[in-house]
Design a protein around this motif. Structure first.
Motif, PDB file in Angstrom:
ATOM      1  N   SER A   1      15.561  -0.998  -2.576  1.00  0.00           N
ATOM      2  CA  SER A   1      14.811  -2.648  -1.999  1.00  0.00           C
ATOM      3  C   SER A   1      13.484  -2.441  -0.867  1.00  0.00           C
ATOM      4  O   SER A   1      12.786  -2.673  -1.157  1.00  0.00           O
ATOM      5  N   LEU A   2      14.505  -2.496  -0.380  1.00  0.00           N
ATOM      6  CA  LEU A   2      14.032  -2.579   1.482  1.00  0.00           C
ATOM      7  C   LEU A   2      13.615  -1.396   1.933  1.00  0.00           C
ATOM      8  O   LEU A   2      12.568  -1.560   2.501  1.00  0.00           O
ATOM      9  N   LEU A   3      13.978   0.145   1.568  1.00  0.00           N
ATOM     10  CA  LEU A   3      13.006   0.886   1.503  1.00  0.00           C
ATOM     11  C   LEU A   3      12.404   1.112   1.057  1.00  0.00           C
ATOM     12  O   LEU A   3      11.767   1.380   1.365  1.00  0.00           O
ATOM     13  N   ARG A   4      12.137   0.566  -0.616  1.00  0.00           N
ATOM     14  CA  ARG A   4      10.593   0.673  -0.753  1.00  0.00           C
ATOM     15  C   ARG A   4       9.648  -0.358  -0.253  1.00  0.00           C
ATOM     16  O   ARG A   4       8.269   0.596  -0.008  1.00  0.00           O
ATOM     17  N   TYR A   5       9.468  -1.651   0.296  1.00  0.00           N
ATOM     18  CA  TYR A   5       8.765  -2.347   1.143  1.00  0.00           C
ATOM     19  C   TYR A   5       8.789  -1.395   2.015  1.00  0.00           C
ATOM     20  O   TYR A   5       7.617  -1.973   2.382  1.00  0.00           O
ATOM     21  N   LEU A   6       9.963  -0.820   3.145  1.00  0.00           N
ATOM     22  CA  LEU A   6       8.959  -0.275   4.141  1.00  0.00           C
ATOM     23  C   LEU A   6       8.052   0.931   4.081  1.00  0.00           C
ATOM     24  O   LEU A   6       7.032   1.086   4.397  1.00  0.00           O
ATOM     25  N   ALA A   7       8.066   2.164   2.443  1.00  0.00           N
ATOM     26  CA  ALA A   7       7.710   3.607   1.825  1.00  0.00           C
ATOM     27  C   ALA A   7       6.325   2.529   1.802  1.00  0.00           C
ATOM     28  O   ALA A   7       4.785   2.919   2.229  1.00  0.00           O
ATOM     29  N   GLU A   8       5.986   1.346   1.204  1.00  0.00           N
ATOM     30  CA  GLU A   8       4.771   0.649   1.028  1.00  0.00           C
ATOM     31  C   GLU A   8       3.782  -0.388   2.466  1.00  0.00           C
ATOM     32  O   GLU A   8       3.159   0.729   2.128  1.00  0.00           O
ATOM     33  N   ALA A   9       4.574  -0.162   3.293  1.00  0.00           N
ATOM     34  CA  ALA A   9       4.602  -0.589   4.709  1.00  0.00           C
ATOM     35  C   ALA A   9       3.653   0.454   5.198  1.00  0.00           C
ATOM     36  O   ALA A   9       2.571   0.461   6.157  1.00  0.00           O
ATOM     37  N   GLN A  10       4.383   1.648   5.240  1.00  0.00           N
ATOM     38  CA  GLN A  10       3.831   2.661   5.305  1.00  0.00           C
ATOM     39  C   GLN A  10       2.614   3.424   4.734  1.00  0.00           C
ATOM     40  O   GLN A  10       1.892   4.270   5.579  1.00  0.00           O
ATOM     41  N   LYS A  11       2.715   3.218   3.526  1.00  0.00           N
ATOM     42  CA  LYS A  11       1.381   4.003   2.685  1.00  0.00           C
ATOM     43  C   LYS A  11      -0.534   2.936   3.085  1.00  0.00           C
ATOM     44  O   LYS A  11      -0.972   3.060   3.389  1.00  0.00           O
ATOM     45  N   VAL A  12       0.508   1.502   3.726  1.00  0.00           N
ATOM     46  CA  VAL A  12      -0.837   0.181   3.987  1.00  0.00           C
ATOM     47  C   VAL A  12      -1.963   0.623   5.233  1.00  0.00           C
ATOM     48  O   VAL A  12      -2.199  -0.075   5.559  1.00  0.00           O
ATOM     49  N   GLY A  13      -0.070   1.422   6.219  1.00  0.00           N
ATOM     50  CA  GLY A  13      -0.650   1.871   7.530  1.00  0.00           C
ATOM     51  C   GLY A  13      -0.242   0.709   9.060  1.00  0.00           C
ATOM     52  O   GLY A  13      -0.185   0.838   9.655  1.00  0.00           O
ATOM     53  N   THR A  14       0.227  -1.494   7.814  1.00  0.00           N
ATOM     54  CA  THR A  14       1.894  -2.031   8.405  1.00  0.00           C
ATOM     55  C   THR A  14       2.912  -1.088   9.716  1.00  0.00           C
ATOM     56  O   THR A  14       3.511  -1.481  10.181  1.00  0.00           O
ATOM     57  N   LEU A  15       3.091   0.172   9.115  1.00  0.00           N
ATOM     58  CA  LEU A  15       4.389   0.827   9.540  1.00  0.00           C
ATOM     59  C   LEU A  15       3.942   2.395   9.801  1.00  0.00           C
ATOM     60  O   LEU A  15       3.231   2.476   9.071  1.00  0.00           O
ATOM     61  N   ASN A  16       4.199   2.525  10.852  1.00  0.00           N
ATOM     62  CA  ASN A  16       3.631   4.387  10.974  1.00  0.00           C
ATOM     63  C   ASN A  16       5.037   4.377  11.677  1.00  0.00           C
ATOM     64  O   ASN A  16       5.072   4.776  13.269  1.00  0.00           O
TER      65      ASN A  16
END
Length: 429
Positions: free
Chosen positions: A198-213
């Motif tokens: 569930s947290l990996l999914r959140y991180l993936a979505e953050a990566q997708k929108v650019g808040t995580l790189n």
């Protein structure tokens, strides 16, 4: 220094032993290990001492409530449940997880059931665990120290034992604000990310929108069920395959191979199968490496679906198609005087075929004729996604000739902070 030498010893032993060519070789190994364990460990356990001379299949079946009830008598290191619980709860409160009693690591687990469990691990057991993780899970190199971001509800000496010249362990406390964790993760630029799906999914979505790189070389999933739709999203966004680990209070039970098949760690434990249908079973685990807190004929609450064909990797270790959920969460319905059960995975897979336009959802059976559903998705898509999920649920019920079940959508919070995510939950006995 001695601890690191122990890790090196167990790591070399694992590598030199190699893989098992067939089931006969594996089962012969298990028999030898059990015989050694019975002679060396069982006599030290006040609870199990009286069973020392009988065959393993005649030992009593253990389960969590009974295990906790007899905690003092089961463990071989003289640790009392009250003292262990006080130590573990203090660590939870202070968030200082260097919790030991007489050199034995003490940890608290709630599992997916939410009921408290305690685990003990000696330094030797910690060294064995680290060696197993290095051998079978983590992709490490002697040429470059890998930075590991480990997302946990609670840290432990067991997990921080991974810290070494080849692995730099960084604990991410999941009780903190998720936005803060994302910023910190971006600063770290980890080589390895280990977290709940569930947290990996959140991180993936953050990566997708650019808040995580970030550009991790490995992603490790543990603690929750890794559903196919989550796996697809996470792997597509980060561009790497997930390593799935089956780890719980009862031990390090399995890990996925390079072909993505989960293999049970039958070289550290014996798994007996309590079948619930032709391929699904509840594992009954006997770990012949746990000496401070023996795990013998311990019946899990998980339902596993065994693989129907040999894995291309060639391993003799039992291959698992998937971990489907907890036995307590099999849905139960009454129709015309008959009890009809539906496995959680049946609903999850049906929904996956009609929509993946959500972050999370939970289906809760609150009565034999009532399901409560909560969905996290974009507000503009809420009505459409809810309709698709409701239709999928009703189709599954219709296939089983189940009628007159109310499906109600709520706006409740899906998970409390730090709780394990379960997509399908039954709330009554």
């Amino acid at each position: 220094m001695y601890f690191k030498l122990q890790i090196l010893y167990f790591l070399l032993r694992n590598k030199l032993r190699g893989s098992f060519r067939n089931r006969v070789q594996l089962e012969s190994f298990q028999k030898r290990q059990w015989k050694h364990f019975a002679q060396k460990t069982i006599l030290k356990s006040p609870f199990y001492r009286k069973y020392a001379t009988i065959p393993l299949n005649e030992f009593p079946v253990m389960y969590k409530e009974l295990f906790m009830e007899h905690f003092d008598a089961i463990n071989t290191v003289g640790i009392k449940k009250q003292e262990a619980m006080e130590t573990a709860l203090k660590a939870e409160e202070t968030r200082d997880f260097a919790s030991e009693i007489n050199g034995i690591t003490v940890g608290l687990s709630t599992g997916t059931s939410g009921k408290r469990g305690l685990f003990l691990a000696s330094k030797t057991e910690r060294a064995q665990w680290v060696a197993m993780v290095l051998h079978r899970v983590v992709k490490w190199s002697i040429f470059k120290q890998q930075k590991v971001a480990f997302f946990l509800r609670a840290n432990s000496n067991l997990y921080s034992s991974v810290q070494s010249s080849v692995l730099a362990f960084h604990f991410f406390d999941i009780f903190r604000k998720t936005e803060e964790l994302v910023v910190e993760l971006g600063r770290l630029q980890p080589d390895i990310v280990a977290a709940q799906p569930s947290l990996l999914r959140y991180l993936a979505e953050a990566q997708k929108v650019g808040t995580l790189n970030i550009k991790p070389q490995q992603i490790i999933s543990f603690a929750e069920i890794l559903y196919d739709d989550d796996r697809t999203v996470i792997e597509e966004i980060f561009g790497i395959k997930i390593t799935e680990v089956y780890q719980c209070t009862e031990g390090f039970l399995g890990v996925s191979c390079t072909h993505g098949t989960m293999h049970l760690n039958e070289d550290v434990a014996i798994f007996k199968k309590k079948y619930v249908d032709e391929r699904r079973f509840i594992p009954i685990v006997t770990d012949f490496t746990r000496t401070s807190q023996p795990i013998i004929r311990y019946e899990m609450t998980d339902i596993l679906s065994e693989r129907s064909t040999p894995c291309p990797c060639g391993s003799a270790l039992l291959g698992i198609e998937r971990i489907e959920g907890r036995a307590d969460d099999v849905l139960v319905f009454e129709e015309k005087g008959k009890t009809i059960t539906i496995f959680p995975d049946t609903l999850v897979r049906k929904i996956a075929r009609v929509t993946d336009d959500f972050s999370h959802y939970r289906i809760t059976q609150v009565a034999v004729d009532r399901l409560k559903v909560t969905v996290e998705t974009e507000p503009k898509n809420k009505q459409k996604v809810s309709h698709l999920i409701e239709t999928a649920i009703l189709d599954v019920l219709k296939e089983q000739a189940i009628e007159n079940v109310v499906v109600e959508f709520r706006e409740d919070e899906i998970n409390a902070k730090g709780a394990k995510h379960r997509r399908v939950v039954r709330m009554f006995k």
